[in-house]
Design a protein around this motif. Structure first.
Motif, PDB file in Angstrom:
ATOM      1  N   VAL A 369       0.855  -1.192   0.000  1.00 14.23           N
ATOM      2  CA  VAL A 369       0.000   0.000   0.000  1.00 14.23           C
ATOM      3  C   VAL A 369       0.891   1.242   0.000  1.00 14.23           C
ATOM      4  O   VAL A 369       1.994   1.236   0.574  1.00 14.23           O
ATOM      5  CB  VAL A 369      -0.932   0.011   1.232  1.00 14.23           C
ATOM      6  N   GLY A 371       0.637   4.316   1.532  1.00 17.20           N
ATOM      7  CA  GLY A 371       0.964   4.721   2.914  1.00 17.20           C
ATOM      8  C   GLY A 371       1.449   6.144   3.056  1.00 17.20           C
ATOM      9  O   GLY A 371       1.824   6.570   4.176  1.00 17.20           O
ATOM     10  N   HIS A 379      -4.843  11.211   7.728  1.00 23.06           N
ATOM     11  CA  HIS A 379      -5.013   9.894   7.109  1.00 23.06           C
ATOM     12  C   HIS A 379      -3.870   9.642   6.115  1.00 23.06           C
ATOM     13  O   HIS A 379      -3.173  10.576   5.714  1.00 23.06           O
ATOM     14  CB  HIS A 379      -6.354   9.808   6.358  1.00 23.06           C
ATOM     15  N   THR A 380      -3.678   8.390   5.768  1.00 23.77           N
ATOM     16  CA  THR A 380      -2.648   7.976   4.804  1.00 23.77           C
ATOM     17  C   THR A 380      -3.324   7.401   3.559  1.00 23.77           C
ATOM     18  O   THR A 380      -4.493   6.956   3.588  1.00 23.77           O
ATOM     19  CB  THR A 380      -1.720   6.913   5.410  1.00 23.77           C
ATOM     20  N   CYS A 381      -2.537   7.395   2.439  1.00 19.38           N
ATOM     21  CA  CYS A 381      -3.068   6.889   1.148  1.00 19.38           C
ATOM     22  C   CYS A 381      -3.233   5.368   1.250  1.00 19.38           C
ATOM     23  O   CYS A 381      -2.305   4.652   1.627  1.00 19.38           O
ATOM     24  CB  CYS A 381      -2.092   7.262   0.031  1.00 19.38           C
ATOM     25  N   GLU A 382      -4.409   4.918   0.941  1.00 17.98           N
ATOM     26  CA  GLU A 382      -4.717   3.490   1.003  1.00 17.98           C
ATOM     27  C   GLU A 382      -4.596   2.782  -0.355  1.00 17.98           C
ATOM     28  O   GLU A 382      -4.882   1.585  -0.474  1.00 17.98           O
ATOM     29  CB  GLU A 382      -6.131   3.293   1.551  1.00 17.98           C
ATOM     30  N   GLN A 383      -4.197   3.477  -1.429  1.00 19.04           N
ATOM     31  CA  GLN A 383      -4.035   2.857  -2.748  1.00 19.04           C
ATOM     32  C   GLN A 383      -2.777   1.992  -2.777  1.00 19.04           C
ATOM     33  O   GLN A 383      -1.781   2.294  -2.111  1.00 19.04           O
ATOM     34  CB  GLN A 383      -3.933   3.923  -3.840  1.00 19.04           C
ATOM     35  N   CYS A 390      -1.029  11.344  -4.541  1.00 23.29           N
ATOM     36  CA  CYS A 390      -2.075  10.536  -3.908  1.00 23.29           C
ATOM     37  C   CYS A 390      -3.429  11.212  -3.959  1.00 23.29           C
ATOM     38  O   CYS A 390      -4.466  10.535  -3.868  1.00 23.29           O
ATOM     39  CB  CYS A 390      -1.712  10.274  -2.435  1.00 23.29           C
TER      40      CYS A 390
END
Length: 916
Positions: A369, A371, A379-383, A390
């Motif tokens: 991920v 992150g 929040h962090t990037c979940e892709q 992002c």
């Protein structure tokens, strides 16, 4: 045709006219009129001829004016008979023309099963091979289309090779055909028209489609399934290239060809046209020469066939690959370069991992991920591993409540609350809505009870809305195949296509249809069958079903079967079915009696007719066919010639070995008998030679003994035979008396035969003289005065004869020979002339008196006629009598005639007396 037409014309036209056959440029025969002029509609009618019996000629028409009614009726009957005869003649003529046309068509039809393929293997095969020589010399390019064209042309010439897959029958020269533009398969015109019509009807049937009549439904080719439009349904017969409609039948062209240049566009198009004559099958590769370079453009342009214009120089390509680092190492090729085959260490798109990968795919994604911290900072990037930024936090901005009715502006760290209103979303049933408060998660199942109808519409039931209602009734409608029922429970009416196999026997009678059950005719069997020769080395591929009627190919290999006779090897012959032909090699067995070799043909397997196998029980029983059995015959008698001398030693003849021995040559013996005049007439026989020095011509004791009389020739003139039996040497003199006639043929004389035969001419004349006066008459009529002599009498007659003058009054006696030589003649004197003059004057007087009498009679008749014209006797109609006065001659002619005759007689007697 001409003979049969003449028979019809002879039988029909003998009584009512004649017709002759004349050749014309059109169909059949034309009539030549037999009447006076050209008949209407008769091509080639000739000029005047004999009129038909019963036909009205111009003279007869002119003379028919004023005829009786009976004559008119007879004329009408004759004309009706003539018209009926002409009508019958026309019918027979049309029938003969149709028969002749059919005979010509059958004669030129060369695709019958009875015709062989020997001609094609000879000259036609060489012609086809020479036609494609220029194509086969080119090795580059794809030659599959050329092989297909050669195969189609080959089958077009072969008898029975072209087969219609719809009816599984041969395609003949004189039948209309249609060729598919996709697979080039040939079908009969009526077969393909029926196929297209049936296919369109089945596709557009109301049972399978609701748009019947509104769409242009296609129809497929029976072999390749290439679809054609309704407008492409064949209705007319064209040649292969499509230029000529109804191409004429020509035995010198490919069947169904127009004989013109094809000129169809090549596929794929190159700008050129086909140069072959109108032909079946696909066009061969383009044979034109063009100048072109290779794929990589490095080599110089060279001339090549247009069909193989793209070529490779086999040098390295050298173009840069997609990786941007390496160059293409493949040889000169068409299209894009292949991916780079090298391997390098490359990082993923997020840069967290590195791995050894193909240089052709530099971009790759890892499984981690992202992150990365988003711009919100919470929040962090979940892709998963991705390219680029992002993006914004998905919880930032205005957000809706779960029921999508209210909107809230909250920080990304807080969740959106429920609005408290009813959810009101449409449930899964699609009819009712959710009655709960705004909530998170999916809505509950619809639990309302409704009156539901089953899918087929035949039953209703009250039940929860979320449950489906399917009845147990099975659909009885027929599926699209029109053979099987739907049988699906609670069918809504859209019955699915039939899923069963068709299973019907195809036209080949060997296989069953593998397609799903369908309507209409099944597609032709796609299988092919190899018809092989007996040994299997030669085969011909035919559509399935044609192997029963296709004759096996003629194999050129030698028959490999072992011999069935005593020979070690059999005669060379080609592969065949059935038993091998009888062996014709010399037997060569050693004969027991003489030791020679048997030269007769091999007789180990001879066919012998079996007799006495079955005796009929009575005359009512039909005689059975004679049975033949195969058996080995003994060797025939030795026929080697052996020189052998006959019994009589006349000849040495070569006799067959089995007949060598003493034999008679059937000639006459021919040995000289003891009489030295005759030979032995017995057939050639054995002769015992007493003295070997005398020779072979001396008769032996077995020869005949001469019992004949002497047959030697007698002296000339002697009619008597020799009194001795057959003897050697000369015959004795003849002493018999010979009776002969004298020269005058009156007296018979007796003289010894030897005196006559030995005397000379003078002595013979003296012996034949009778010493009397010759009785022959001279030409003057007097008797010859000489003694009996041979030959003609001498003409020296001296007797006295009487000679008179021309008027017979003067008479004298003279010698006969002088009178015959015209040396003396007697002329009339003055007295004779005076008597002639008086006789002529009397005749002139009588003629003058008769002329005057005729004139008076005519004058009297003229006067009587003039009196009648004057009208003296108008009342009386009696004929006028003409009073004619008779002359003295007319009154006393009966007395004068005897008197004149008496005077003439007296005058003649007087003259005769003076002469005497």
């Amino acid at each position: 045709m001409e003979a049969s037409w003449r028979q019809v014309a002879g039988g029909r036209g003998r009584a009512r006219g004649r017709a002759t056959a004349a050749p014309s440029s059109g169909n059949g025969l034309h009539l030549r009129g037999a009447g006076g002029g050209r008949e209407k509609g008769s091509v080639g009618a000739v000029g005047p001829g004999p009129s038909p019996r019963g036909a009205a000629t111009p003279a007869a028409a002119g003379s028919s004016v004023g005829r009786s009614p009976a004559g008119s009726e007879a004329l009408q009957t004759s004309v009706a008979c003539e018209l009926m005869s002409q009508r019958k003649f026309e019918e027979i003529k049309k029938a003969n023309q149709a028969a002749a046309k059919k005979l010509v068509e059958e004669h030129f039809s060369s695709s019958s099963e009875e015709e062989g393929d020997e001609d094609f293997e000879g000259k036609q095969g060489k012609i086809v091979a020479n036609t494609f020589t220029t194509y086969t010399t080119q090795t580059d390019g794809d030659m599959r289309e050329l092989e297909r064209t050669k195969q189609y042309v080959h089958e077009a010439f072969q008898a029975g090779a072209m087969t219609c897959l719809i009816c599984i029958a041969s395609v003949k020269r004189n039948q209309a055909v249609w060729s598919c533009s996709g697979c080039f398969c040939i079908f009969h015109m009526p077969c393909i028209q029926k196929w297209a019509k049936d296919s369109q009807f089945l596709v557009s049937s109301p049972l399978t489609d609701d748009d019947f009549g509104k769409r242009d439904y296609p129809w497929p080719c029976p072999k390749c399934r290439f679809e054609y439009k309704r407008s492409d349904t064949p209705s007319r017969y064209y040649c292969y290239c499509g230029k000529v409609e109804d191409p004429p039948l020509d035995p010198w062209l490919v069947p169904h060809s127009c004989g013109q240049v094809c000129e169809r566009e090549f596929k794929p198009p190159c700008g050129h046209k086909c140069l072959l004559l109108c032909h079946p099958g696909p066009c061969p590769p383009c044979p034109k020469m063009v100048t072109t370079t290779c794929y990589c453009k490095k080599a110089k342009p060279i001339p090549r066939r247009c069909s193989a214009r793209e070529w490779s120089c086999q040098l390295p390509c050298g173009r840069k690959l997609l990786c941007g680092q390496h160059k293409c190492e493949s040889s000169c090729h068409a299209g894009n370069c292949p991916p780079c085959p090298r391997v390098s260490r490359q990082k993923c798109v997020c840069g967290k991992q590195a791995a050894e990968r193909s240089c052709a795919s530099p971009l790759w994604h890892c499984d981690q991920v992202c992150g990365k911290t988003l711009p919100c900072g919470h929040h962090t990037c979940e892709q998963v591993c991705h390219i680029g930024a992002c993006g914004e936090c998905p919880r930032s901005g205005k957000r809706f409540c779960p029921c999508q009715k209210s909107k809230f502006s909250l920080p990304c760290t807080e969740d959106v609350p429920t609005c408290g209103d009813s959810c009101d979303k449409v449930l899964e049933c699609g009819i009712h809505r959710c009655s709960q408060r705004c909530h998170r998660g999916p809505c509950e199942t619809c639990r309302q009870e409704v009156e539901k109808q089953c899918r087929c519409g035949k039953h209703t039931k009250r039940m929860p809305c979320h449950k489906p209602y399917l009845c147990e009734t099975k659909c009885v409608k027929m599926r699209d195949c029109q053979k099987h029922q739907c049988r699906r429970k609670c069918c809504p009416g859209n019955c699915p296509p039939c899923d069963q196999n068709c299973g019907r026997t195809l036209g080949c009678r060997n296989h069953k249809c593998p397609s799903i059950c369908h309507r209409g005719s099944c597609y032709p069997c796609p299988e092919t069958v190899d018809v092989k020769c007996n040994c299997g080395s030669t085969k011909v591929t035919v559509p399935c079903g044609r192997e029963r009627t296709t004759r096996p190919p003629k194999c050129k290999e030698q028959c490999s079967r072992p011999p069935t006779c005593h020979h070690t090897s059999q005669e060379k012959h080609r592969c065949h079915f059935g038993s091998c032909p009888p062996c014709h090699q010399p037997c060569q067995k050693v004969l027991e009696k003489c030791g020679h070799l048997c030269p007769a043909p091999c007789h180990d397997q001879a066919l012998i007719k079996q007799t006495g196998r079955h005796q009929p029980t009575g005359p009512w029983e039909q005689p059975s066919e004679p049975a033949f059995i195969q058996t080995a015959l003994p060797c025939p008698p030795c026929q080697v010639p052996i020189p052998t001398e006959c019994l009589g030693k006349h000849e040495v003849s070569p006799l067959p070995c089995h007949t060598v021995g003493p034999y008679s040559c059937k000639r006459v013996c021919g040995r000289t008998l003891d009489c030295q005049n005759h030979t032995c007439m017995k057939e050639c026989h054995k002769v015992t030679e007493i003295d070997a020095f005398i020779g072979k011509n001396k008769a032996g004791p077995e020869c005949l003994h001469c019992e004949e009389g002497c047959s030697k020739s007698r002296p000339l003139g002697c009619p008597h035979p020799c009194v001795l039996p057959c003897h050697p040497g000369e015959c004795p003199p003849c002493v018999q008396m010979l009776r002969i006639k004298c020269h005058c043929k009156i007296t018979s004389l007796y003289v010894e035969c030897r005196k006559i035969t030995t005397a000379d001419i003078d002595e013979k004349n003296l012996l034949s003289c009778c010493k009397n006066q010759c009785p022959k008459e001279l030409p003057c009529g007097h008797r010859c005065k000489e003694m009996c002599h041979p030959g003609e009498c001498p003409f020296n007659c001296n007797q006295k004869v009487k000679l008179r003058c021309p008027c017979k009054r003067i008479k004298k006696e003279l010698q006969c020979n002088k009178v015959r030589e015209n040396q003396i003649s007697i002329e009339c004197d003055t007295t004779c002339k005076e008597m002639k003059r008086k006789a002529s004057e009397i005749k002139e007087a009588e003629a003058k008196a008769a002329l005057e009498e005729e004139k008076r009679r005519q004058q009297a008749e003229l006067e009587a006629f003039e009196n009648r014209l004057k009208g003296r006797r108008k009342k009386s109609r009696k004929r006028d009598e003409v009073a004619v006065e008779l002359t003295l001659w007319q009154k006393y002619k009966y007395f004068l005639l005897p008197a004149c005759a008496l005077v003439v007689l007296v005058f003649a007697w007087y003259i005769a007396r003076d002469v005497a």
